[in-house]
Design a protein around this motif. Structure first.
Motif, PDB file in Angstrom:
ATOM      1  N   LEU A 194     -64.556  13.484 -14.335  1.00  0.00           N
ATOM      2  CA  LEU A 194     -65.501  14.381 -13.662  1.00  0.00           C
ATOM      3  C   LEU A 194     -65.681  13.992 -12.199  1.00  0.00           C
ATOM      4  N   THR A 195     -65.750  12.695 -11.931  1.00  0.00           N
ATOM      5  CA  THR A 195     -65.882  12.231 -10.555  1.00  0.00           C
ATOM      6  C   THR A 195     -64.734  12.717  -9.689  1.00  0.00           C
ATOM      7  N   HIS A 196     -63.518  12.568 -10.199  1.00  0.00           N
ATOM      8  CA  HIS A 196     -62.340  12.945  -9.412  1.00  0.00           C
ATOM      9  C   HIS A 196     -62.137  14.456  -9.366  1.00  0.00           C
ATOM     10  N   LEU A 197     -62.463  15.141 -10.446  1.00  0.00           N
ATOM     11  CA  LEU A 197     -62.291  16.596 -10.468  1.00  0.00           C
ATOM     12  C   LEU A 197     -63.183  17.272  -9.440  1.00  0.00           C
ATOM     13  N   PHE A 198     -64.439  16.824  -9.318  1.00  0.00           N
ATOM     14  CA  PHE A 198     -65.396  17.473  -8.421  1.00  0.00           C
ATOM     15  C   PHE A 198     -65.373  16.900  -7.000  1.00  0.00           C
ATOM     16  N   GLY A 199     -64.678  15.774  -6.781  1.00  0.00           N
ATOM     17  CA  GLY A 199     -64.502  15.315  -5.406  1.00  0.00           C
ATOM     18  C   GLY A 199     -65.229  14.064  -4.996  1.00  0.00           C
ATOM     19  N   GLY A 200     -65.584  13.206  -5.950  1.00  0.00           N
ATOM     20  CA  GLY A 200     -66.159  11.927  -5.585  1.00  0.00           C
ATOM     21  C   GLY A 200     -65.085  10.963  -5.105  1.00  0.00           C
ATOM     22  N   SER A 201     -65.494   9.892  -4.457  1.00  0.00           N
ATOM     23  CA  SER A 201     -64.556   8.875  -3.981  1.00  0.00           C
ATOM     24  C   SER A 201     -64.687   7.643  -4.869  1.00  0.00           C
ATOM     25  N   ALA A 202     -63.714   7.434  -5.728  1.00  0.00           N
ATOM     26  CA  ALA A 202     -63.760   6.310  -6.663  1.00  0.00           C
ATOM     27  C   ALA A 202     -62.340   5.946  -7.069  1.00  0.00           C
ATOM     28  N   GLY A 203     -62.236   4.908  -7.874  1.00  0.00           N
ATOM     29  CA  GLY A 203     -60.929   4.433  -8.308  1.00  0.00           C
ATOM     30  C   GLY A 203     -60.748   4.580  -9.801  1.00  0.00           C
ATOM     31  N   ARG A 204     -59.922   3.714 -10.365  1.00  0.00           N
ATOM     32  CA  ARG A 204     -59.582   3.827 -11.786  1.00  0.00           C
ATOM     33  C   ARG A 204     -59.621   2.489 -12.500  1.00  0.00           C
ATOM     34  N   GLU A 205     -59.695   1.389 -11.754  1.00  0.00           N
ATOM     35  CA  GLU A 205     -59.643   0.060 -12.375  1.00  0.00           C
ATOM     36  C   GLU A 205     -60.812  -0.178 -13.306  1.00  0.00           C
ATOM     37  N   GLY A 206     -62.031   0.212 -12.853  1.00  0.00           N
ATOM     38  CA  GLY A 206     -63.204  -0.001 -13.684  1.00  0.00           C
ATOM     39  C   GLY A 206     -63.086   0.708 -15.018  1.00  0.00           C
ATOM     40  N   THR A 207     -62.551   1.912 -14.971  1.00  0.00           N
ATOM     41  CA  THR A 207     -62.359   2.688 -16.199  1.00  0.00           C
ATOM     42  C   THR A 207     -61.362   2.016 -17.117  1.00  0.00           C
ATOM     43  N   ALA A 208     -60.248   1.543 -16.566  1.00  0.00           N
ATOM     44  CA  ALA A 208     -59.219   0.887 -17.374  1.00  0.00           C
ATOM     45  C   ALA A 208     -59.753  -0.392 -18.010  1.00  0.00           C
ATOM     46  N   LEU A 209     -60.523  -1.175 -17.245  1.00  0.00           N
ATOM     47  CA  LEU A 209     -61.082  -2.409 -17.797  1.00  0.00           C
ATOM     48  C   LEU A 209     -62.040  -2.113 -18.944  1.00  0.00           C
ATOM     49  N   GLN A 210     -62.895  -1.126 -18.749  1.00  0.00           N
ATOM     50  CA  GLN A 210     -63.885  -0.802 -19.771  1.00  0.00           C
ATOM     51  C   GLN A 210     -63.228  -0.249 -21.029  1.00  0.00           C
ATOM     52  N   MET A 211     -62.208   0.579 -20.864  1.00  0.00           N
ATOM     53  CA  MET A 211     -61.515   1.107 -22.040  1.00  0.00           C
ATOM     54  C   MET A 211     -60.756  -0.007 -22.756  1.00  0.00           C
ATOM     55  N   GLY A 212     -60.040  -0.833 -21.987  1.00  0.00           N
ATOM     56  CA  GLY A 212     -59.257  -1.904 -22.604  1.00  0.00           C
ATOM     57  C   GLY A 212     -60.121  -2.888 -23.360  1.00  0.00           C
ATOM     58  N   ALA A 213     -61.239  -3.311 -22.744  1.00  0.00           N
ATOM     59  CA  ALA A 213     -62.097  -4.308 -23.378  1.00  0.00           C
ATOM     60  C   ALA A 213     -62.891  -3.727 -24.538  1.00  0.00           C
ATOM     61  N   SER A 214     -63.399  -2.502 -24.387  1.00  0.00           N
ATOM     62  CA  SER A 214     -64.191  -1.915 -25.471  1.00  0.00           C
ATOM     63  C   SER A 214     -63.325  -1.623 -26.695  1.00  0.00           C
TER      64      SER A 214
END
Length: 445
Positions: free
Chosen positions: A108-128
């Motif tokens: 949603l962040t990237h679709l609507f135009g926020g400025s963010a990355g992907r590492e945090g998402t990958a870490l949270q998915m991998g660890a959870s």
């Protein structure tokens, strides 16, 4: 005990046999999750760039993301900081819903135009996802810590295509100046497998630039590299501090959490509309690539820093690392106007140098630089990362990161203090004064 040492190889073998299949599973889970993330982010970015009017709806996208987390994700709202807290002070298994929630929030962040990355998402998915194995394996204590660490390594390696950096990142990010090596083998296997899974699924990582032109490491070049590293560290420190301050401002001024990204999204949409460009939102990969070959406007790094700090500080989901790559690469590009080093080399040094300072992971950053840009640039990359790490001080993007050992021999800090607590009145550093042997301050927390 003396005679027991000769039997240590017989302890190592069961350790490998135990963790090899577990790490394989963790790597498969992390790699599959990262592949889903990369595919969805590519779609979101392409759709946004083809329908730029959607940026005007960023406030509504932020409200939706904030409402979803407020309703279903309050226990996982802390994100990467929750992972670090669970490793240092385990309380309960990380809910499975962290993975789909952070994936949806990031998209949603990237679709609507926020400025963010992907590492945090990958870490949270991998660890959870890895932590769900805790239920099956009945892990506790050190075993669960190793499992979570391997999940972090698998997520990082698979989303960036850097298995060596991913391995060390999972170990190094937990505490400044201290690494527990009992998770080294599981993290390595999870990182390798995670990266291979993304490749087998047809994903290809960005090729920024390999083997840039490397000048001889003269005294003058060494000085230039140190100056660049110091600037990278100062900028990394500023990014972390301004992001945390914006987050604190939203939390103290607006009581209803879903309103944070709504208000932040409105500000971002207005700024993007007035600027007339989308180069500073999303991941910013095209600009990162251009920074290695083209002289860019000197304000690019500042614009990305400001929009990313506002996006993440307002509560949008996503990572910090790819924006840090953007900030560092474009800052290095700008420094080429002042320092007599090649543009591609300075861009590469900044790419990993700012990340090293902001995440307090110099070793992982050095390995990432070598994996991405080639061994020939290793010495300059190392100088940049180490000096940046020193100049960023005891601050960082992960507030739950612990202090294991002070960055400076003259400054004693109590082990175990989080970056969130460092600097508060109850944490008093002790400064060693070698000339008279006296100390000032207190160890107490």
């Amino acid at each position: 005990m003396k005679h027991f040492r000769q039997f240590e190889p017989f302890i190592a073998l069961p350790h490998l046999i135990k963790w090899l299949p577990i790490s394989f599973v963790v790597g498969i889970l992390a790699g599959t999750a990262s592949a889903a993330l990369l595919v969805s982010l590519e779609w979101a970015t392409d759709w946004r760039e083809s329908h730029r009017w959607i940026i005007a709806l960023l406030p509504l996208g932020g409200l939706l993301s904030g409402w979803i987390y407020h309703q279903f994700g309050q226990t996982v709202e802390a994100g990467n900081n929750l992972l670090l807290e669970e490793i240092h002070n385990p309380k309960s298994i990380i809910p499975f819903r962290m993975a789909p929630l952070v994936l949806l929030g990031t998209d949603l962040t990237h679709l609507f135009g926020g400025s963010a990355g992907r590492e945090g998402t990958a870490l949270q998915m991998g660890a959870s996802l890895a932590d769900q194995l805790t239920k099956i394996l009945r892990f506790k204590g050190a075993n669960r810590r190793i499992l979570l660490t391997a999940g972090i390594s698998g997520g990082f390696a698979s989303v960036f295509g850097t298995p060596l950096a991913g391995t060390v990142f999972g170990l190094e990010v937990l505490a400044i100046g201290k690494i527990n090596y009992d998770a080294l083998f599981p993290s390595l296997i999870a990182a390798i497998v995670g990266n291979q899974v993304t490749l087998l699924l047809g994903l290809h990582h960005i090729a920024y630039l390999h083997s840039p032109s490397i000048p001889p490491l003269t005294i003058l070049a060494l000085i230039y590299a140190i100056i660049a590293g110091a600037i990278f560290g100062i900028v990394a420190r500023f990014f972390a501090q301004i992001t945390h301050k914006i987050s604190h401002l939203f939390k103290t001024k607006i009581s209803y959490p879903p309103m944070h990204p709504l208000m932040g999204g409105a500000l971002i949409a207005i700024i993007v509309g007035l600027s007339g460009t989308t180069k500073y939102i999303g991941l910013g990969i095209p600009t990162i690539v251009d920074s290695f070959s083209t002289q860019l406007p000197p304000w690019d790094f500042a614009a990305k820093l400001g929009l990313t700090a506002l996006t993440l500080g307002a509560g949008f989901k996503g990572g910090e690392v790819t924006p840090l790559f953007f900030i560092g690469a474009t800052l290095g590009n700008t420094l080429s106007l002042l320092l007599a080093l090649p543009v591609p080399l300075l861009a590469g040094m900044g790419f990993v140098g700012v990340f090293a300072g902001a995440a307090n992971t110099p070793l992982a950053s050095i390995l990432m630089g070598i994996e991405l840009f080639g061994l020939e640039s290793g010495l300059f990359i190392a100088i940049s990362c180490v000096v940046s790490y020193l100049f960023s001080g005891h601050s960082g993007i992960y507030t739950s990161q612990r202090i294991g050992l002070s960055k400076y021999s003259a400054l004693y800090l109590e082990e175990g203090v989080t970056l969130a607590n460092y600097g508060r009145e109850k944490v008093k550093p002790k400064i060693d004064l070698p000339d008279d042997g006296k100390e000032r301050g207190s160890k107490s927390i």
